[in-house]
Design a protein around this motif. Structure first.
Motif, mmCIF file in Angstrom:
data_model
loop_
_atom_site.group_PDB
_atom_site.id
_atom_site.type_symbol
_atom_site.label_atom_id
_atom_site.label_comp_id
_atom_site.label_asym_id
_atom_site.label_seq_id
_atom_site.Cartn_x
_atom_site.Cartn_y
_atom_site.Cartn_z
ATOM 1 N N PRO A 96 -8.098 91.926 69.073
ATOM 2 C CA PRO A 96 -8.837 91.298 70.172
ATOM 3 C C PRO A 96 -9.839 92.273 70.785
ATOM 4 C CG PRO A 96 -6.600 91.804 70.837
ATOM 5 C CD PRO A 96 -6.690 92.107 69.388
ATOM 6 N N GLU A 97 -10.738 91.754 71.567
ATOM 7 C CA GLU A 97 -11.793 92.564 72.186
ATOM 8 C C GLU A 97 -11.623 92.522 73.700
ATOM 9 O OE1 GLU A 97 -16.614 92.208 72.672
ATOM 10 O OE2 GLU A 97 -15.666 91.290 70.927
ATOM 11 N N THR A 111 -11.338 90.928 81.148
ATOM 12 C CA THR A 111 -11.950 89.894 80.320
ATOM 13 C C THR A 111 -11.677 90.270 78.873
ATOM 14 O OG1 THR A 111 -13.683 89.574 81.967
ATOM 15 C CG2 THR A 111 -14.093 88.681 79.768
ATOM 16 N N ALA A 112 -10.827 89.474 78.236
ATOM 17 C CA ALA A 112 -10.429 89.751 76.850
ATOM 18 C C ALA A 112 -10.600 88.484 76.029
ATOM 19 C CB ALA A 112 -8.975 90.218 76.794
ATOM 20 N N LYS A 113 -11.057 88.671 74.781
ATOM 21 C CA LYS A 113 -11.182 87.501 73.921
ATOM 22 C C LYS A 113 -10.868 87.880 72.475
ATOM 23 C CE LYS A 113 -15.769 86.777 72.299
ATOM 24 N NZ LYS A 113 -17.013 86.085 72.355
ATOM 25 N N GLU A 171 -3.545 95.247 68.516
ATOM 26 C CA GLU A 171 -3.757 95.710 69.881
ATOM 27 C C GLU A 171 -5.119 96.365 70.043
ATOM 28 O OE1 GLU A 171 -0.647 98.461 70.806
ATOM 29 O OE2 GLU A 171 0.861 96.881 71.012
ATOM 30 N N ARG A 172 -5.691 96.212 71.232
ATOM 31 C CA ARG A 172 -6.909 96.916 71.617
ATOM 32 C C ARG A 172 -6.597 97.574 72.963
ATOM 33 N NH1 ARG A 172 -11.661 97.660 68.863
ATOM 34 N NH2 ARG A 172 -11.176 95.624 68.048
ATOM 35 N N VAL A 173 -6.860 98.858 73.073
ATOM 36 C CA VAL A 173 -6.564 99.610 74.293
ATOM 37 C C VAL A 173 -7.871 100.110 74.911
ATOM 38 C CG1 VAL A 173 -5.343 101.596 75.244
ATOM 39 C CG2 VAL A 173 -4.367 100.362 73.305
#
Length: 179
Positions: A96-97, A111-113, A171-173
């Motif tokens: 995800p971003e 804000t994640a998409k 995962e995106r951190v």
């Protein structure tokens, strides 16, 4: 590559001819292409990483489409010539971003998409000494994109670390310095 139209001779033919051409069907069309052979070049590090990611994504898709509910979800997103397995592989291939992290009073708004869906957003508040003061899950807002976390404390000089997770577990951190 050539697309064959209105040829009765090739309507029932599929496979390789004379070790030169491959005939196959895609989206109801007959396609003739030059037969590909194995590459003579040694794969690069990036190619090996991409192969590994694809291997993991395919393994995920194979297992996850055994669940009828998730299979139906992925099938609903499939376009022409695609199926639930294709969509599951595509979902597992990309993380995800996180587009934005902002502070609104004591709220952390993320804000994640994801091309499919973000399953969870975790928030950690860390002070300037590196001690985790609090952690928890953010709640999805009404717009379906913003995630909200109510922090008890946001210490100046500290950091907010956000982890967005999609359905396959990618995962995106990202982190935000608190000023």
């Amino acid at each position: 590559m050539a697309i064959v139209k209105d040829n009765l001779l090739l309507q029932a033919v599929e496979g390789t001819l004379g070790n030169q051409f491959t005939i196959y069907r895609r989206n109801g069309q007959i396609i003739i292409a030059k037969k590909r052979g194995p590459s003579k070049n040694k794969p690069t590090k990036k190619q090996l990483e991409a192969r590994y990611k694809m291997h993991v994504a395919a393994a995920y898709a194979k297992v996850i489409i055994q669940d009828p509910d998730i299979k139906a979800y992925y099938k609903s997103l499939a376009g022409p010539g695609q199926n639930a397995y294709n969509m599951a592989v595509k979902d597992a291939y990309r993380a995800p971003e996180i587009q934005n992290i902002r502070l609104e009073d004591m709220d952390v708004v993320v804000t994640a998409k994801d091309e499919f869906r973000v399953a969870d957003v975790q928030v950690r508040v860390i002070d300037d000494a590196g001690v985790i003061l609090e952690r928890g899950s953010a709640m999805l807002g009404r717009n379906g994109v913003d995630w909200h976390y109510k922090a008890a404390v946001l210490p100046p000089g500290g950091r907010v670390i956000v982890v967005a997770v999609d359905l396959p577990g990618n995962e995106r951190v990202e982190e935000l310095l608190i000023t």
